[in-house]
Design a protein around this motif. Structure first.
Motif, PDB file in Angstrom:
ATOM      1  N   UNK A  81       0.771  -1.233   0.000  1.00  0.00           N
ATOM      2  CA  UNK A  81       0.000   0.000   0.000  1.00  0.00           C
ATOM      3  C   UNK A  81       0.801   1.282   0.000  1.00  0.00           C
ATOM      4  N   UNK A  82       2.114   1.205  -0.059  1.00  0.00           N
ATOM      5  CA  UNK A  82       2.918   2.418  -0.164  1.00  0.00           C
ATOM      6  C   UNK A  82       3.081   2.738  -1.642  1.00  0.00           C
ATOM      7  N   UNK A  83       2.355   3.730  -2.086  1.00  0.00           N
ATOM      8  CA  UNK A  83       2.358   4.061  -3.503  1.00  0.00           C
ATOM      9  C   UNK A  83       2.112   5.558  -3.636  1.00  0.00           C
ATOM     10  N   UNK A  84       3.090   6.336  -4.082  1.00  0.00           N
ATOM     11  CA  UNK A  84       2.963   7.791  -4.070  1.00  0.00           C
ATOM     12  C   UNK A  84       2.305   8.396  -5.310  1.00  0.00           C
ATOM     13  N   UNK A  85       1.702   7.563  -6.144  1.00  0.00           N
ATOM     14  CA  UNK A  85       1.158   8.048  -7.410  1.00  0.00           C
ATOM     15  C   UNK A  85      -0.373   8.074  -7.361  1.00  0.00           C
ATOM     16  N   UNK A 120      14.887   2.007  -2.001  1.00  0.00           N
ATOM     17  CA  UNK A 120      16.305   1.770  -1.693  1.00  0.00           C
ATOM     18  C   UNK A 120      16.439   0.636  -0.681  1.00  0.00           C
ATOM     19  N   UNK A 121      15.635   0.684   0.379  1.00  0.00           N
ATOM     20  CA  UNK A 121      15.683  -0.372   1.400  1.00  0.00           C
ATOM     21  C   UNK A 121      15.277  -1.724   0.822  1.00  0.00           C
ATOM     22  N   UNK A 122      14.317  -1.699  -0.105  1.00  0.00           N
ATOM     23  CA  UNK A 122      13.895  -2.928  -0.776  1.00  0.00           C
ATOM     24  C   UNK A 122      15.045  -3.488  -1.622  1.00  0.00           C
ATOM     25  N   UNK A 123      15.685  -2.626  -2.389  1.00  0.00           N
ATOM     26  CA  UNK A 123      16.766  -3.100  -3.265  1.00  0.00           C
ATOM     27  C   UNK A 123      17.962  -3.615  -2.462  1.00  0.00           C
ATOM     28  N   UNK A 124      18.125  -3.126  -1.240  1.00  0.00           N
ATOM     29  CA  UNK A 124      19.206  -3.602  -0.375  1.00  0.00           C
ATOM     30  C   UNK A 124      18.802  -4.829   0.434  1.00  0.00           C
ATOM     31  N   UNK A 125      17.545  -5.278   0.282  1.00  0.00           N
ATOM     32  CA  UNK A 125      17.071  -6.466   0.985  1.00  0.00           C
ATOM     33  C   UNK A 125      16.694  -6.236   2.435  1.00  0.00           C
ATOM     34  N   UNK A 126      16.574  -4.976   2.835  1.00  0.00           N
ATOM     35  CA  UNK A 126      16.233  -4.652   4.219  1.00  0.00           C
ATOM     36  C   UNK A 126      14.750  -4.915   4.484  1.00  0.00           C
ATOM     37  N   UNK A 127      13.911  -4.667   3.490  1.00  0.00           N
ATOM     38  CA  UNK A 127      12.476  -4.925   3.602  1.00  0.00           C
ATOM     39  C   UNK A 127      11.964  -5.376   2.238  1.00  0.00           C
ATOM     40  N   UNK A 128      10.717  -5.816   2.215  1.00  0.00           N
ATOM     41  CA  UNK A 128      10.090  -6.293   0.977  1.00  0.00           C
ATOM     42  C   UNK A 128       8.921  -5.363   0.662  1.00  0.00           C
ATOM     43  N   UNK A 129       9.044  -4.639  -0.420  1.00  0.00           N
ATOM     44  CA  UNK A 129       8.012  -3.700  -0.840  1.00  0.00           C
ATOM     45  C   UNK A 129       7.184  -4.373  -1.925  1.00  0.00           C
ATOM     46  N   UNK A 130       5.876  -4.476  -1.697  1.00  0.00           N
ATOM     47  CA  UNK A 130       4.950  -5.094  -2.638  1.00  0.00           C
ATOM     48  C   UNK A 130       4.094  -3.992  -3.264  1.00  0.00           C
ATOM     49  N   UNK A 131       4.141  -3.884  -4.580  1.00  0.00           N
ATOM     50  CA  UNK A 131       3.459  -2.786  -5.259  1.00  0.00           C
ATOM     51  C   UNK A 131       2.203  -3.212  -6.000  1.00  0.00           C
ATOM     52  N   UNK A 132       1.836  -4.470  -5.936  1.00  0.00           N
ATOM     53  CA  UNK A 132       0.631  -4.907  -6.646  1.00  0.00           C
ATOM     54  C   UNK A 132      -0.332  -5.517  -5.639  1.00  0.00           C
ATOM     55  N   UNK A 133      -1.017  -6.559  -5.978  1.00  0.00           N
ATOM     56  CA  UNK A 133      -2.018  -7.167  -5.117  1.00  0.00           C
ATOM     57  C   UNK A 133      -1.435  -7.686  -3.804  1.00  0.00           C
ATOM     58  N   UNK A 134      -2.239  -7.604  -2.761  1.00  0.00           N
ATOM     59  CA  UNK A 134      -1.893  -8.196  -1.475  1.00  0.00           C
ATOM     60  C   UNK A 134      -2.353  -9.648  -1.504  1.00  0.00           C
ATOM     61  N   UNK A 135      -1.457 -10.560  -1.283  1.00  0.00           N
ATOM     62  CA  UNK A 135      -1.818 -11.982  -1.349  1.00  0.00           C
ATOM     63  C   UNK A 135      -1.923 -12.573   0.031  1.00  0.00           C
TER      64      UNK A 135
END
Length: 140
Positions: A86-90, A125-140
């Protein structure tokens, strides 16, 4: 809730708005079925929010951080694994559908006092470094 020993943390003392929302959530928890009445609400220290906000103001995000970004920063301090949805700035999602400001209410994204784009860039940036997992589509 069992995996968290029936504790739920609220940043309730971080602002008047947060306090009001957390009181409402706490009241809803208390009015639920008896099995939910054993949930214990923990209230955050207002200095915690202040210091995290100060950190981000000194490091890239000049506007007041969003509550979601605050909770994410807190999770980085306490959690081994973080998945964000749900983090989506658009204004529209990946499928060109309008995005609501909050997932729980039908209010469209407008210009607010938050730096959503900068917050999202930091999350990427944190996602690309593997610190967290950012999901930009459906919540499964």
């Amino acid at each position: 809730m069992k995996q968290y020993n029936n504790y739920i943390w609220f940043p309730s003392l971080s602002s008047e708005t947060a306090f009001s929302g957390c009181l409402k959530a706490s009241d809803l928890i208390n009015r639920q079925s008896p099995k939910n009445r054993n949930i214990k609400v923990l209230n955050g220290n207002p200095n915690h929010f202040r210091e995290i906000s100060r950190y981000w103001k000194n490091n890239y995000i000049s506007k007041t951080i969003s509550s979601g970004f605050y909770v994410t920063t807190s999770a980085l301090l306490y959690c081994e694994e973080i998945h964000l949805y749900g983090f989506w700035p658009f204004y529209t999602d990946l499928h060109n559908r309008p995005v609501n400001y909050h997932y729980y209410e039908n209010v469209k994204l407008k210009k607010y006092g938050h730096s959503f784009g900068k917050e999202f860039k930091e999350l990427l940036r944190l996602h690309s470094e593997g610190v967290l997992h950012l999901h930009a589509d459906k919540c499964y």
